[in-house]
Design a protein around this motif. Structure first.
Motif, PDB file in Angstrom:
ATOM      1  N   TYR A 161       0.840  -1.194   0.000  1.00 33.03           N
ATOM      2  CA  TYR A 161       0.000   0.000   0.000  1.00 33.03           C
ATOM      3  C   TYR A 161       0.874   1.243   0.000  1.00 33.03           C
ATOM      4  O   TYR A 161       1.868   1.308   0.714  1.00 33.03           O
ATOM      5  N   GLY A 163       1.836   4.860   1.080  1.00 28.21           N
ATOM      6  CA  GLY A 163       1.642   5.540   2.349  1.00 28.21           C
ATOM      7  C   GLY A 163       1.736   7.040   2.168  1.00 28.21           C
ATOM      8  O   GLY A 163       2.274   7.533   1.180  1.00 28.21           O
ATOM      9  N   GLU A 279      -3.818   8.525  -2.947  1.00 30.88           N
ATOM     10  CA  GLU A 279      -3.188   9.044  -1.733  1.00 30.88           C
ATOM     11  C   GLU A 279      -4.010  10.151  -1.097  1.00 30.88           C
ATOM     12  O   GLU A 279      -3.931  10.383   0.112  1.00 30.88           O
ATOM     13  N   PHE A 282      -5.725   9.045   1.908  1.00 34.38           N
ATOM     14  CA  PHE A 282      -4.872   9.023   3.099  1.00 34.38           C
ATOM     15  C   PHE A 282      -4.668  10.437   3.652  1.00 34.38           C
ATOM     16  O   PHE A 282      -4.614  10.639   4.867  1.00 34.38           O
ATOM     17  N   LEU A 345      -4.563   4.942   9.435  1.00 34.55           N
ATOM     18  CA  LEU A 345      -3.459   5.567   8.720  1.00 34.55           C
ATOM     19  C   LEU A 345      -2.165   5.427   9.508  1.00 34.55           C
ATOM     20  O   LEU A 345      -1.135   5.004   8.968  1.00 34.55           O
ATOM     21  N   ASN A 348      -1.141   1.549   9.599  1.00 38.27           N
ATOM     22  CA  ASN A 348      -0.899   0.738   8.398  1.00 38.27           C
ATOM     23  C   ASN A 348      -0.455   1.496   7.154  1.00 38.27           C
ATOM     24  O   ASN A 348       0.100   0.885   6.243  1.00 38.27           O
ATOM     25  N   TYR A 349      -0.726   2.789   7.079  1.00 40.00           N
ATOM     26  CA  TYR A 349      -0.590   3.465   5.789  1.00 40.00           C
ATOM     27  C   TYR A 349       0.340   4.668   5.826  1.00 40.00           C
ATOM     28  O   TYR A 349       0.159   5.619   5.079  1.00 40.00           O
ATOM     29  N   SER A 350       1.357   4.623   6.653  1.00 44.77           N
ATOM     30  CA  SER A 350       2.335   5.712   6.656  1.00 44.77           C
ATOM     31  C   SER A 350       3.384   5.455   5.578  1.00 44.77           C
ATOM     32  O   SER A 350       3.610   4.313   5.152  1.00 44.77           O
ATOM     33  N   SER A 351       4.043   6.515   5.143  1.00 38.10           N
ATOM     34  CA  SER A 351       5.106   6.351   4.147  1.00 38.10           C
ATOM     35  C   SER A 351       6.290   5.585   4.726  1.00 38.10           C
ATOM     36  O   SER A 351       7.032   4.922   3.991  1.00 38.10           O
ATOM     37  N   SER A 353       6.080   2.942   6.697  1.00 43.97           N
ATOM     38  CA  SER A 353       5.754   1.530   6.494  1.00 43.97           C
ATOM     39  C   SER A 353       5.963   1.129   5.039  1.00 43.97           C
ATOM     40  O   SER A 353       6.537   0.071   4.742  1.00 43.97           O
ATOM     41  N   MET A 354       5.502   1.962   4.112  1.00 39.92           N
ATOM     42  CA  MET A 354       5.675   1.688   2.686  1.00 39.92           C
ATOM     43  C   MET A 354       7.157   1.594   2.317  1.00 39.92           C
ATOM     44  O   MET A 354       7.588   0.648   1.646  1.00 39.92           O
TER      45      MET A 354
END
Length: 369
Positions: A161, A163, A279, A282, A345, A348-351, A353-354
């Motif tokens: 995903y 982020g 994005e 997000f 966010l 799971n969806y921070s940059s 983590s990405m």
């Protein structure tokens, strides 16, 4: 390790924002990875990169298979001893393959950022199944599922995903929406951010406004849309005039850092007919702005209807208008939606983590060559 990011896109959109976010995050989280972006000369992404600290190079792209772009890929690989090429759009695949035919290049990774199916054409399938592509980063499980019918070596497909960066969030804007458009304090501002392209289906956006204003006779909503104008814009503005909606909707055009306006929205409305995972959703999660959107692409993977947002099928302006009114007639939902979305966010969806997941895949591919 040196990564060459190839972008052959001629405008600015979510995909280019992703490249910028990824490079900035890798600089902080994985400084051992050097990133260089190759983009199209004198186009919006080039102009944007001038304002950053990201290392970049440019090449002309006068037509789809401009060999000058491919030759620049070769030159950069030699100059910087590139270990891996990360291709970010379909045009970039063809140009990188041409370069590989002329000079043996390092391995490729391709980011599949949309849910468009891969066309069942011989040359297209050849391009997407080129053996030097070692991994396909799919923006959602839905994108991965769609790709499985066209990619021969399915084990190469993985979901990562995109982020949103927590490093560069801002709220500074060149104007305040309420002041500029003289909007009454009791009127709700419904915003959208997206370029005027087919996938964003802004025709449904206009039709939704028509449902609210002309069919439901509600004048307590104002709709605003930010995004690059295209050859589709004139038809959209003509439709607005035909429906006499000029006082209820504004198209602002391309605006740098448009996501900074999100805190001024009472809700974010997306009417797309095709998406990966945008994005801008997000960004709305971060700014605690409730989201009403079509359930296309990977969006249902991050938004559950009536849990942390509202979903509708595509091409249904009546239902979208119903959802908008429903949200503001049940205001207790807003706090629920934004709090759950914000927590998702951050988890799971921070940059960060990405970038961590992509760095692991980069290292795996390079170490297995």
């Amino acid at each position: 390790m040196t990564i060459l990011h190839v972008s052959a896109v001629k405008n600015w959109g979510g995909g280019e924002n992703h490249i910028e976010t990824l490079c900035n995050e890798l600089k902080h989280s994985n400084p051992e990875i050097k990133n260089i972006v190759l983009c199209v000369k004198n186009k919006p992404f080039h102009n944007r990169l001038k304002l950053t600290n990201i290392a970049f190079e440019t090449a002309p792209l006068a037509y789809n298979l401009d060999f000058r772009f491919s030759l620049k890929i070769i030159a950069l690989c030699k100059k910087h001893k590139v270990n891996l090429i990360h291709i970010h759009d379909p045009s970039g695949i063809a140009l990188t393959i041409i370069a590989d035919k002329l000079s043996n290049l390092p391995p490729f990774i391709f980011s599949k950022k949309t849910s468009f199916p891969i066309k069942n054409k011989k040359l297209t399938l050849y391009k997407y199944n080129y053996p030097k592509i070692k991994k396909y980063f799919c923006v959602s499980d839905e994108t991965k599922r769609i790709c499985e019918s066209s990619i021969h070596e399915k084990y190469k497909l993985i979901t990562i995903y995109h982020g949103t960066s927590l490093l560069n969030k801002g709220t500074e804007t060149p104007f305040l929406i309420r002041e500029k458009f003289k909007i009454d304090p009791t009127t709700k501002i419904i915003g959208n951010i997206g370029n005027h392209i087919r996938a964003k289906n802004l025709e449904t956006f206009v039709e939704t406004v028509n449902e609210i204003v002309n069919i439901k006779k509600r004048d307590d909503f104002f709709f605003i849309q930010f995004g690059t104008f295209t050859d589709r814009t004139e038809q959209l503005t003509n439709k607005i005039k035909e429906l006499k909606l000029e006082n209820h909707i504004a198209f602002v055009g391309y605006t740098p850092n448009a996501s900074n306006f999100i805190p001024q929205f009472d809700a974010f409305l997306m009417t797309s007919q095709s998406e990966g995972i945008p994005e801008v959703i997000f960004e709305s999660f971060y700014h605690k702005t409730p989201v009403i959107t079509t359930n296309v692409g990977g969006i249902p993977e991050i938004i559950e209807d009536e849990i942390n947002g509202l979903l509708t099928p595509k091409h249904d302006p009546k239902l979208l208008s119903d959802k908008i009114i429903y949200l503001f007639e049940n205001k207790e939902l807003i706090n629920q939606f934004v709090q759950i979305s914000f927590n998702k966010l951050m988890t799971n969806y921070s940059s960060l983590s990405m970038a961590k997941k992509m760095a692991e895949e980069y290292k795996f591919v390079v170490s297995n060559q």
